[in-house]
Design a protein around this motif. Structure first.
Motif, PDB file in Angstrom:
ATOM      1  N   TYR B 189       0.781  -1.237   0.000  1.00 36.91           N
ATOM      2  CA  TYR B 189       0.000   0.000   0.000  1.00 36.91           C
ATOM      3  C   TYR B 189       0.814   1.288   0.000  1.00 36.91           C
ATOM      4  CZ  TYR B 189      -3.922   3.163   1.014  1.00 36.91           C
ATOM      5  OH  TYR B 189      -4.859   4.164   0.973  1.00 36.91           O
ATOM      6  N   PRO B 190       1.868   1.398   0.818  1.00 35.32           N
ATOM      7  CA  PRO B 190       2.622   2.661   0.762  1.00 35.32           C
ATOM      8  C   PRO B 190       3.129   2.965  -0.642  1.00 35.32           C
ATOM      9  CG  PRO B 190       3.268   1.404   2.698  1.00 35.32           C
ATOM     10  CD  PRO B 190       2.375   0.504   1.884  1.00 35.32           C
ATOM     11  N   THR B 191       3.593   1.941  -1.332  1.00 36.81           N
ATOM     12  CA  THR B 191       4.063   2.139  -2.705  1.00 36.81           C
ATOM     13  C   THR B 191       2.891   2.537  -3.611  1.00 36.81           C
ATOM     14  OG1 THR B 191       5.692   0.388  -2.313  1.00 36.81           O
ATOM     15  CG2 THR B 191       5.396   1.102  -4.583  1.00 36.81           C
ATOM     16  N   VAL B 192       1.779   1.849  -3.466  1.00 35.20           N
ATOM     17  CA  VAL B 192       0.604   2.123  -4.292  1.00 35.20           C
ATOM     18  C   VAL B 192       0.122   3.551  -4.103  1.00 35.20           C
ATOM     19  CG1 VAL B 192      -1.841   1.564  -4.622  1.00 35.20           C
ATOM     20  CG2 VAL B 192      -0.187  -0.269  -4.425  1.00 35.20           C
ATOM     21  N   VAL B 193       0.039   4.002  -2.852  1.00 34.08           N
ATOM     22  CA  VAL B 193      -0.547   5.317  -2.612  1.00 34.08           C
ATOM     23  C   VAL B 193       0.376   6.435  -3.120  1.00 34.08           C
ATOM     24  CG1 VAL B 193       0.181   5.940  -0.266  1.00 34.08           C
ATOM     25  CG2 VAL B 193      -2.135   6.373  -0.971  1.00 34.08           C
ATOM     26  N   LYS B 194       1.692   6.174  -3.056  1.00 28.86           N
ATOM     27  CA  LYS B 194       2.618   7.169  -3.611  1.00 28.86           C
ATOM     28  C   LYS B 194       2.441   7.289  -5.126  1.00 28.86           C
ATOM     29  CE  LYS B 194       5.977   6.546   0.033  1.00 28.86           C
ATOM     30  NZ  LYS B 194       7.025   5.684   0.552  1.00 28.86           N
ATOM     31  N   ILE B 195       2.199   6.160  -5.759  1.00 32.26           N
ATOM     32  CA  ILE B 195       1.981   6.184  -7.200  1.00 32.26           C
ATOM     33  C   ILE B 195       0.622   6.803  -7.536  1.00 32.26           C
ATOM     34  CG2 ILE B 195       1.727   4.725  -9.259  1.00 32.26           C
ATOM     35  CD1 ILE B 195       3.639   2.737  -7.869  1.00 32.26           C
ATOM     36  N   GLN B 196      -0.389   6.477  -6.754  1.00 33.19           N
ATOM     37  CA  GLN B 196      -1.719   7.070  -6.965  1.00 33.19           C
ATOM     38  C   GLN B 196      -1.639   8.590  -6.933  1.00 33.19           C
ATOM     39  OE1 GLN B 196      -4.287   5.639  -3.870  1.00 33.19           O
ATOM     40  NE2 GLN B 196      -5.047   3.920  -5.076  1.00 33.19           N
ATOM     41  N   LYS B 197      -0.809   9.091  -6.027  1.00 36.26           N
ATOM     42  CA  LYS B 197      -0.693  10.541  -5.888  1.00 36.26           C
ATOM     43  C   LYS B 197      -0.069  11.148  -7.137  1.00 36.26           C
ATOM     44  CE  LYS B 197       0.993  14.067  -2.698  1.00 36.26           C
ATOM     45  NZ  LYS B 197       1.705  14.326  -1.440  1.00 36.26           N
ATOM     46  N   ALA B 198       0.743  10.361  -7.821  1.00 36.69           N
ATOM     47  CA  ALA B 198       1.484  10.892  -8.961  1.00 36.69           C
ATOM     48  C   ALA B 198       0.761  10.745 -10.293  1.00 36.69           C
ATOM     49  CB  ALA B 198       2.854  10.209  -9.035  1.00 36.69           C
ATOM     50  N   ILE B 199      -0.396  10.126 -10.304  1.00 31.99           N
ATOM     51  CA  ILE B 199      -1.143   9.965 -11.558  1.00 31.99           C
ATOM     52  C   ILE B 199      -2.441  10.764 -11.456  1.00 31.99           C
ATOM     53  CG2 ILE B 199      -2.328   8.329 -13.094  1.00 31.99           C
ATOM     54  CD1 ILE B 199      -0.550   6.129 -12.042  1.00 31.99           C
ATOM     55  N   THR B 200      -2.655  11.656 -12.403  1.00 33.84           N
ATOM     56  CA  THR B 200      -3.919  12.393 -12.384  1.00 33.84           C
ATOM     57  C   THR B 200      -4.994  11.575 -13.084  1.00 33.84           C
ATOM     58  OG1 THR B 200      -3.604  13.522 -14.498  1.00 33.84           O
ATOM     59  CG2 THR B 200      -2.683  14.593 -12.536  1.00 33.84           C
ATOM     60  N   TYR B 201      -6.228  11.908 -12.779  1.00 35.91           N
ATOM     61  CA  TYR B 201      -7.336  11.218 -13.410  1.00 35.91           C
ATOM     62  C   TYR B 201      -7.300  11.449 -14.923  1.00 35.91           C
ATOM     63  CZ  TYR B 201     -12.038   9.879 -14.695  1.00 35.91           C
ATOM     64  OH  TYR B 201     -13.110   9.289 -15.303  1.00 35.91           O
ATOM     65  N   ASN B 202      -6.907  12.653 -15.322  1.00 34.47           N
ATOM     66  CA  ASN B 202      -6.758  12.953 -16.755  1.00 34.47           C
ATOM     67  C   ASN B 202      -5.797  12.002 -17.445  1.00 34.47           C
ATOM     68  OD1 ASN B 202      -8.386  14.993 -17.694  1.00 34.47           O
ATOM     69  ND2 ASN B 202      -7.114  16.607 -16.829  1.00 34.47           N
ATOM     70  N   GLN B 203      -4.656  11.782 -16.797  1.00 32.76           N
ATOM     71  CA  GLN B 203      -3.661  10.895 -17.377  1.00 32.76           C
ATOM     72  C   GLN B 203      -4.203   9.483 -17.489  1.00 32.76           C
ATOM     73  OE1 GLN B 203      -0.548  11.608 -14.520  1.00 32.76           O
ATOM     74  NE2 GLN B 203       0.740  12.614 -16.036  1.00 32.76           N
ATOM     75  N   ALA B 204      -4.829   9.041 -16.417  1.00 30.34           N
ATOM     76  CA  ALA B 204      -5.356   7.673 -16.422  1.00 30.34           C
ATOM     77  C   ALA B 204      -6.413   7.531 -17.503  1.00 30.34           C
ATOM     78  CB  ALA B 204      -5.944   7.327 -15.054  1.00 30.34           C
ATOM     79  N   ARG B 205      -7.225   8.570 -17.624  1.00 30.61           N
ATOM     80  CA  ARG B 205      -8.286   8.504 -18.623  1.00 30.61           C
ATOM     81  C   ARG B 205      -7.717   8.492 -20.028  1.00 30.61           C
ATOM     82  NH1 ARG B 205     -12.582  13.155 -18.982  1.00 30.61           N
ATOM     83  NH2 ARG B 205     -10.571  14.183 -19.158  1.00 30.61           N
ATOM     84  N   GLY B 206      -6.718   9.330 -20.289  1.00 27.41           N
ATOM     85  CA  GLY B 206      -6.117   9.388 -21.616  1.00 27.41           C
ATOM     86  C   GLY B 206      -5.419   8.089 -21.964  1.00 27.41           C
ATOM     87  N   CYS B 207      -4.841   7.479 -20.951  1.00 29.04           N
ATOM     88  CA  CYS B 207      -4.079   6.257 -21.180  1.00 29.04           C
ATOM     89  C   CYS B 207      -4.988   5.047 -21.345  1.00 29.04           C
ATOM     90  CB  CYS B 207      -3.147   6.066 -19.988  1.00 29.04           C
ATOM     91  SG  CYS B 207      -1.751   5.031 -20.338  1.00 29.04           S
ATOM     92  N   PHE B 208      -6.035   4.987 -20.565  1.00 28.02           N
ATOM     93  CA  PHE B 208      -6.824   3.761 -20.518  1.00 28.02           C
ATOM     94  C   PHE B 208      -8.252   3.925 -21.003  1.00 28.02           C
ATOM     95  CE2 PHE B 208      -3.363   1.804 -18.613  1.00 28.02           C
ATOM     96  CZ  PHE B 208      -2.887   2.588 -17.581  1.00 28.02           C
ATOM     97  N   GLY B 209      -8.617   5.150 -21.299  1.00 27.18           N
ATOM     98  CA  GLY B 209      -9.950   5.351 -21.858  1.00 27.18           C
ATOM     99  C   GLY B 209     -11.086   5.248 -20.872  1.00 27.18           C
ATOM    100  N   PHE B 210     -10.838   5.582 -19.607  1.00 30.71           N
ATOM    101  CA  PHE B 210     -11.926   5.528 -18.638  1.00 30.71           C
ATOM    102  C   PHE B 210     -12.988   6.572 -18.962  1.00 30.71           C
ATOM    103  CE2 PHE B 210      -9.743   2.510 -16.388  1.00 30.71           C
ATOM    104  CZ  PHE B 210      -8.565   2.936 -15.790  1.00 30.71           C
ATOM    105  N   VAL B 211     -14.233   6.271 -18.596  1.00 31.12           N
ATOM    106  CA  VAL B 211     -15.296   7.267 -18.746  1.00 31.12           C
ATOM    107  C   VAL B 211     -15.858   7.594 -17.370  1.00 31.12           C
ATOM    108  CG1 VAL B 211     -15.872   6.507 -21.065  1.00 31.12           C
ATOM    109  CG2 VAL B 211     -17.062   5.488 -19.128  1.00 31.12           C
ATOM    110  N   ALA B 212     -16.644   8.671 -17.311  1.00 29.51           N
ATOM    111  CA  ALA B 212     -17.138   9.172 -16.024  1.00 29.51           C
ATOM    112  C   ALA B 212     -17.939   8.133 -15.242  1.00 29.51           C
ATOM    113  CB  ALA B 212     -17.976  10.426 -16.234  1.00 29.51           C
TER     114      ALA B 212
END
Lengths: 486, 414
Positions: B189-212
């Protein structure tokens, strides 16, 4: 200012609406330092627009700055409702005076509190929660065989969700547990932070039920600068203050998220799966440029509402009923949880809502851990307390002694009196002081002196208690073990 | 580093949309062209490097071993920072391998085996430790269904079943840590949460195509798959936080790791290196990715010899000419012929493969009397059956204790 422009107008609600729509100003945010989740008021919608786009005065209904009327009254509001958030933070950049909400990115400036005249009745109606009335207080007293805590008797616990159902369960011999939490924002907690914990302690003693306390070090890390380890350390320090409130070590489990995530993760996933990004954006104002950590965090705070999230503490495979005492600004957060609970076939947590303890400056300032001079800290010396109250506490007194003796003071806005109302245990003393102030028999300065005494007492007792929190006690409270359930 | 930073930038990259007539994301692979994915275009679009003959030669020199056929044949065709791995190996410094499996069904198919088979070869050749992530949480987030009773427990159990197949590939228990995200999250978890902090929702959406309307679980998951790329995720294994990671994966997983490489320097961690493989074509043709849920598209590792034979004969897409006469005359289109393509993957014998290409495909060998599809398919069947038989035998020998041993949190030795 408003009374200059509209001298006839005294009705706070009208002032409120006029402020919002004419000056485009949002009144001050609630005064607790809680931010998101246990950290405090959820941020609402996209940045405020200064005018209601639909124009014109609104006859009723408090609107959020993005112009959407918050929630229909009654019933369980749709947590996906736009701008459901209440009382978001407004960083006071102008300081003092009428709040000129300069919203931060992603923060909504919602009409919430103006000069102490929050209409809690209206809030209850709009949120669809239930008013804490005399009948319910009586029921509580009957169920516990104890006199209700003064916070309840004096109406600081003003609303609830499903407390009646919870009491039904309790009377039928079914167990429930308490859940509350804290976002470890700084090593120094203040008086405002203490209030929900005081209430929770009374509930634990009265009902003899287990309590879990979540320290959201991960949340704080996600929202602020600094390292994750810093927040773990702050969390441990806050745990001492929480222990000092006097919770029963045989019935209380305090935990850091980072230490307990292994237990929480399965339910976190279940909750995450049922919650969409658009819901979180709508309820908490998380935006696309926020991190995915912020987007998913609400599920982490929701999880401890379900006893199966902490299997080492509550081994039963069946979820137990839960009661969450919290400040009112956190309601949208737990509304979301209740909505998800229904989808998961888990019991919905019941809630008790507290009013806010005001900042020293009254309702045009916020009690903030990051702004010295607005809050009374649990580490303040008696001298500091006296100085802060005398210098900063907003007075409900008149401008001259003569006028004050004649007209009396306003106990609703006098911050010194409000603190006494919140914290002083003696009903008669509090009532008499209020009467005397309103009758002009007690002056503003005298009221402040009384508040200073009261606050000094509370802080001194807390510091003593905190000094008495040994390593063993802390370890015992944070030890993973099964808690006794009825 | 500066060059690499531009290459790895995850900003303004919309990997989820169709470009150059193809879509390649971890959940969707589609190509307009009949021949399937154009890998050259993909290298350009993704910004990775081609695995050159020189690189392969260097590796052979350093390890003293012949390169795996999949490297020589260009099945593992692209990389990020593989030279750094060779530099480390040369300096006798350690690195570790990371790969994973999403337990969406209990049936692994031939396509799933490929990264595992290759990873085993890497482990044996370089003598390095390996971590394998079982993404039971991911599969629950994507496939869970309360009404249909598709629960979290189900994916956890599938994960344990899949672990048996993974162990059957022959990994070294002293050097291999297999973990379920559900079980290991406490440490991760500590590793995961540090990475979560570094990825914006915009980036994740652009990369993986998430929708609202996608769940918040989906949007947060990329951080979980990224986490094992960093030694901080395994405090019981790696004291040195500078230990380098190498990830062999199919090219469609690159978006996760491109994003991971982008954020690594911001947190102060080393970027993982990558080796990308091409897609193993579905039985039914190379335009799409094989799917475990469609039995006609694939051979499962649990198929009987008869099932293997019948599936290949019935479903394997033929690149042969429309009738026997034309086929004898012209030879098959090897680019689309599945029998040949699968032999390209699974026939270790270079000479045999060449002979097949010469006799079955166009060209002077056996001109006028080219091999017919039936014979090519027979060769494939005979190649596949022993591979599957070996796997099934190895799998039958995997006990619960062995699974526990591989999944125990313990120090590895290398």
């Amino acid at each position: 200012e408003m009374s200059r422009v509209f001298p006839q107008c005294r009705d706070p609600l009208v002032i409120l609406i006029l402020l919002v729509h004419i000056i485009g100003v949002s009144p001050a945010p609630p005064a607790t330092d809680s931010r998101r989740g246990w950290m405090g008021p959820p941020r609402g919608c996209p940045p405020a627009r200064l005018r209601d786009p639909r124009g014109g005065a609104r006859a009723g209904g408090v609107t959020s700055a993005c112009g959407v009327l918050r929630l229909q009254g009654g019933g369980e509001p749709d947590p996906g409702a736009h701008c459901a958030a209440v009382g978001s933070q407004v960083e006071q950049e102008t300081g003092g005076g009428v709040a000129e909400g300069k919203p931060h990115m992603g923060e909504v400036v919602t009409a919430f509190e103006v000069k102490g005249a929050v209409d809690y009745d209206r809030l209850v109606e709009e949120f669809g929660s239930q008013r804490m009335d005399e009948a319910m207080v009586a029921r509580l007293e009957k169920a516990t065989g104890m006199r209700a805590h003064h916070l309840i008797r004096r109406g600081f616990v003003f609303s609830h969700r499903d407390l009646g159902l919870l009491l039904d369960l309790h009377e039928a011999g079914k167990p429930f547990f308490l859940y509350t939490g804290r976002g470890p924002s700084s090593t120094s907690m203040h008086i405002g932070h203490l209030v929900p914990f005081i209430l929770t302690k009374w509930l634990q003693d009265a009902f003899k039920v287990p309590l879990v306390v979540q320290l959201t070090d991960d949340e704080k890390f996600l929202w602020k600068g600094g390292g994750l380890d810093d927040y773990k350390a702050m969390g441990m320090d806050n745990a001492r203050d929480i222990a000092a409130v006097g919770f029963d070590p045989d019935r209380t489990f305090i935990f850091l998220d980072t230490d307990s995530i292994d237990m929480l993760y399965p339910n976190i996933l279940r909750i995450q799966r049922q919650t969409t990004c658009s819901q979180v954006k709508g309820i908490f104002g998380v935006t696309d440029s926020d991190s995915i950590g912020k987007m998913s965090f609400p599920a982490t705070q929701a999880a401890p509402c379900f006893s199966t999230s902490l299997p080492a503490i509550f081994p039963s495979k069946a979820d137990m009923a839960c009661l969450v005492p919290c400040a009112i600004d956190q309601d949208p957060y737990f509304r979301m949880t209740r909505h998800v609970a229904a989808k998961l076939g888990k019991p919905k947590p019941a809630l008790l809502h507290c009013k806010f303890i005001p900042a020293l400056q009254g309702d045009s300032g916020k009690m903030s851990a990051s702004e010295a001079g607005t809050a009374i800290y649990l580490t303040d010396t008696p001298k500091e307390i006296k100085s802060k109250v005398n210098k900063h506490a907003f007075s409900g007194g008149r401008e001259t002694v003569e006028e004050h003796r004649r007209l009396g003071g306003d106990t609703r806005t006098d911050v010194a009196y409000r603190y006494i109302e919140f914290l002083h245990e003696d009903d008669d003393y509090v009532a008499k002081l209020g009467e005397d102030y309103r009758a002009g028999r007690v002056l503003s300065g005298e009221m402040k002196a009384e508040a200073v005494k009261c606050l000094q007492g509370v802080v001194a007792r807390h510091q003593d208690a905190r000094g008495g929190v040994s390593e063993e006690l802390l370890r015992a409270l944070m030890w993973r073990r099964e808690l006794p359930v009825r | 580093e500066v060059e690499n930073m531009a290459e790895d930038s995850a900003d303004n990259v919309d990997l989820a949309s169709k470009q150059d007539g193809q879509v390649v994301t971890p959940w969707e692979v589609e190509a307009d062209a009949d021949e399937g994915i154009d890998y050259e275009k993909l290298i350009v679009r993704f910004g990775s490097q081609r695995i050159s003959p020189e690189l392969i030669e260097r590796m052979e020199k350093l390890t003293g071993k012949k390169a795996h056929p999949w490297l020589r044949r260009g099945i593992f065709f692209s990389h990020r920072d593989f030279e750094k791995i060779l530099d480390l190996y040369e300096a006798k410094k350690p690195f570790y391998l990371y790969t994973g499996r999403g337990p969406s069904s209990d049936a692994l198919h031939m396509g799933h085996l490929i990264p595992f088979m290759f990873t085993k070869w890497l482990q044996d050749t370089f003598g390095v430790p390996l971590v394998i992530q079982i993404t039971d949480d991911e599969k629950y987030l994507w496939k869970g269904d309360l009404e249909k009773g598709i629960t979290l427990e189900k994916f956890y159990n599938l994960g344990r079943e899949n672990t048996r197949d993974i162990i059957a590939c022959g990994f070294d228990v002293n050097k291999t840590f297999i973990f379920s995200n559900l079980e290991y999250m406490g440490t991760m978890y500590p590793t995961v949460v540090k990475i979560q902090k570094a990825i914006t929702y915009n980036q994740a959406r652009g990369c993986f195509g998430f929708v609202a309307e996608d769940s918040i679980g989906k949007s947060a998951f990329p951080a979980v798959q990224a986490a094992p790329s960093f030694p901080a995720c395994f405090p019981h294994l790696f004291e040195d936080k500078e230990t380098q990671c190498l990830i062999p994966c199919a090219i469609d997983q690159d978006p996760y790791f491109r994003m991971t490489r982008d954020l690594a320097p911001r947190i102060g961690w080393k970027k993982p290196a990558l080796l990308h493989s091409k897609f193993f074509p579905a039985l039914t043709g190379s335009k799409t990715k094989m799917s475990a849920s469609d039995a006609t598209t694939t051979i499962y590792v649990s198929d009987t010899p008869d099932q293997v034979k019948n599936k290949v004969n019935k479903y394997a897409f033929s690149g042969g000419q429309f009738d026997a006469e034309a086929q004898k005359e012209k030879g098959a289109d090897l680019e689309v012929d599945v029998a040949y393509q699968w032999m390209f993957f699974f026939c270790d014998d270079d000479d045999k493969l060449k002979k097949l290409a010469d006799e079955y495909g166009p060209g002077p060998v056996r001109a006028g009397n080219k091999m017919l599809t039936g014979e090519a398919k027979k060769m494939l069947i005979e190649t596949l059956q022993p591979i599957i038989a070996r796997h099934q035998k190895a799998r039958a020998a995997v006990t619960d204790e062995m699974v526990d041993a591989f999944m125990a949190v313990r120090k590895l030795s290398w």
